[in-house]
Design an enzyme around this catalytic site. Structure first.
Site, PDB file in Angstrom:
ATOM      1  N   GLY A 185      52.370 -14.696 -39.861  1.00  0.00           N
ATOM      2  CA  GLY A 185      53.680 -14.031 -39.846  1.00  0.00           C
ATOM      3  C   GLY A 185      54.345 -14.171 -38.497  1.00  0.00           C
ATOM      4  N   ASN A 186      55.378 -13.383 -38.286  1.00  0.00           N
ATOM      5  CA  ASN A 186      56.054 -13.407 -36.985  1.00  0.00           C
ATOM      6  C   ASN A 186      56.545 -12.007 -36.654  1.00  0.00           C
ATOM      7  OD1 ASN A 186      58.931 -13.129 -37.970  1.00  0.00           O
ATOM      8  ND2 ASN A 186      58.275 -14.957 -39.082  1.00  0.00           N
ATOM      9  N   ARG A 187      57.097 -11.826 -35.459  1.00  0.00           N
ATOM     10  CA  ARG A 187      57.397 -10.484 -34.981  1.00  0.00           C
ATOM     11  C   ARG A 187      58.810 -10.005 -35.327  1.00  0.00           C
ATOM     12  NH1 ARG A 187      56.801 -10.592 -29.135  1.00  0.00           N
ATOM     13  NH2 ARG A 187      57.338  -8.403 -29.332  1.00  0.00           N
ATOM     14  N   SER A 188      59.492 -10.700 -36.211  1.00  0.00           N
ATOM     15  CA  SER A 188      60.850 -10.252 -36.533  1.00  0.00           C
ATOM     16  C   SER A 188      60.808  -8.920 -37.287  1.00  0.00           C
ATOM     17  CB  SER A 188      61.538 -11.309 -37.396  1.00  0.00           C
ATOM     18  OG  SER A 188      62.779 -10.825 -37.802  1.00  0.00           O
ATOM     19  N   ALA A 248      63.566 -14.759 -39.849  1.00  0.00           N
ATOM     20  CA  ALA A 248      62.692 -15.695 -39.137  1.00  0.00           C
ATOM     21  C   ALA A 248      61.773 -16.301 -40.194  1.00  0.00           C
ATOM     22  CB  ALA A 248      61.891 -14.961 -38.084  1.00  0.00           C
TER      23      ALA A 248
END
Ligand code: C5P
Length: 425
Positions: free
Chosen positions: A215-218, A282
């Protein structure tokens, strides 16, 4: 505009339901709002509603949060206190300086300007006791907004009706900013009325197995702010929401997705015929080549794990390179590049490569960008021109982005119109 820390006190009158409008307008104007209802107010409007609309926890209890000295902390941090509705009883308590509940303590512990919106029956408003209490508050510098004259809760009418939320907010902001504030409705011009705006927000998750994902931090905050701003400006909004970490915005058609492929399907479907598509999500560029049906186990004989990833489709580029006349495509580029010139060059190349009409560039880092409530952006238009730069709350930045979008929607509409018009002989 400066982001203010605003306490909204709500006291126990029928008009408490209208206080939700006050809270909402202040939040939409980009402020941090903490609601302090009295016990009586909670008989008219529920705590979950107030928490959802204010996006902050709501406390009433004097003896909760003692360790953090909440009874004074809320008032000390406030830039402005708005009490709406203020009942006859609460006005009497304020005049006497009583502190038997969290709201009374908050007011006494604060040096912030206080704005109250009285609401009660005409007889109570005209009673000498109320008159005297109101005068006491006025002499202490409290701003009194209203009451308006009109239909009251029963069959009667006269002065006593709480002033409309937009007017309370306008007067309150004017008081604290010391200058004329335009009416709240004009903070958000209705210039997207009749338009369909699609916004993707959040961050995709690509599963590895039933318990893990890439995943990502958005957080989704900037995308949500754009959806909210577009709603406030009159648009019909479809929000394609990927794993949001914040509350859903109101009034949007929400399509929940998790992976890049799901997001692609939802955005492509919603984008057909849309006036504006904003790709704020994102999106993972890669996904695991295979998703394990069972949880991947540690291999005791080995101390490494190699994952095979495959490319995800570039959704924005897909839309940008397909014919999309009449749809304004807005992309985002979150970059870690520290140098301004190089950041701009990256943004220009990305806008071109993706075929977007506008590209919003912002710098991200370990402590910058993602979960923050503020953002600093620049928007690159066709030919690589920087069409705007903005800095402020994610909501105010959202409006700055939409200002550019609206000018392009209008131009696109004119262009479409002029191609339809028969040539003059
Ligand atoms: O290439 P990069 O990921 O920096 O591009 C960011 C922009 O492209 C964002 O608007 C994002 O929503 C979009 N994007 C996309 N599909 C991907 C990757 C990014 O639409 N696979």
């Amino acid at each position: 505009m400066t982001r203010l820390n605003i306490v909204v006190g709500i006291t126990g009158g029928i008009a408490a339901y209208k206080a939700v409008g006050v809270v909402r307008a202040l939040v939409l104007a980009g402020h941090d709002v903490h609601v302090v209802p009295t016990e009586g107010a909670l008989r008219f409007v529920g705590r979950p509603t107030l928490e959802a609309i204010s996006r902050n926890p709501v406390h009433t209890e004097l003896y909760e949060g003692v360790a953090e000295v909440r009874h004074v902390a809320i008032g000390q941090a406030a830039d402005l206190i708005v009490i709406a509705p203020a009942t006859a009883n609460s006005i009497a308590k304020l005049a006497a300086g009583l502190a038997d509940d969290l709201l009374g303590n908050t007011v006494l512990a604060s040096e912030a300007p206080v704005v109250i919106a009285p609401a009660m029956h005409t007889e109570m408003w005209r009673h000498p006791a109320t008159r005297a209490n109101v005068e006491t508050l006025r002499s202490r510098g409290v701003t009194i907004v209203g009451p308006a004259v009109g239909q009251l809760t029963g069959a009667d009418s006269g002065p006593g009706r709480m002033e409309e939320p937009d007017e309370i907010v306008r007067a309150a902001l004017e008081r604290v900013m010391g200058e004329r504030v335009s009416p709240v409705s004009s903070v958000a011009p209705r210039d997207l009325e009749g338009r369909h705006v699609v916004v993707s927000a959040g961050g995709t998750r690509e599963p590895l197995d039933p318990v893990r994902f890439l995943g990502n931090r958005s957080s989704g905050k900037q995308g949500i702010a754009i959806a909210e701003a577009a709603r406030a400006r009159g648009a019909r909004v479809t929000l394609v929401a990927a794993n949001l970490e914040v509350a859903d915005p109101e009034g949007c058609d929400i399509r929940r997705v998790s992976t890049a492929l799901e997001l692609q399907a939802a955005v492509t479907e919603a984008a057909a015929g849309a006036d504006v598509v904003v790709m704020a999500a994102a999106v993972a560029d890669y996904r695991p080549a295979a998703v394990s049906e069972a949880k991947i186990k540690k291999d005791q004989s080995d101390d490494g794990l190699t994952l095979e990833l495959v490319r995800n489709p570039d959704i924005l580029a897909g839309l940008g390179h397909a014919p999309h006349s009449g749809t304004i495509l807005v992309g985002f580029a979150a970059e870690t590049e520290a140098d301004d010139e190089r950041l701009l060059a990256l943004g220009r190349a990305k806008r071109e490569a993706k075929g977007a009409d506008l590209l919003v560039v912002n710098r991200v880092g370990w402590n910058e960008g993602f979960a923050s409530d503020e953002n600093r952006i620049l928007v690159i238009g066709r030919d690589g021109v920087v069409v705007t730069r903005a800095h402020g709350t994610k909501l105010s930045v959202a409006h700055d982005i939409l200002d550019v979008v609206v000018s392009q929607v209008t131009t696109a509409a004119h262009a479409a119109q002029s191609t339809k018009e028969p040539e003059s002989a």
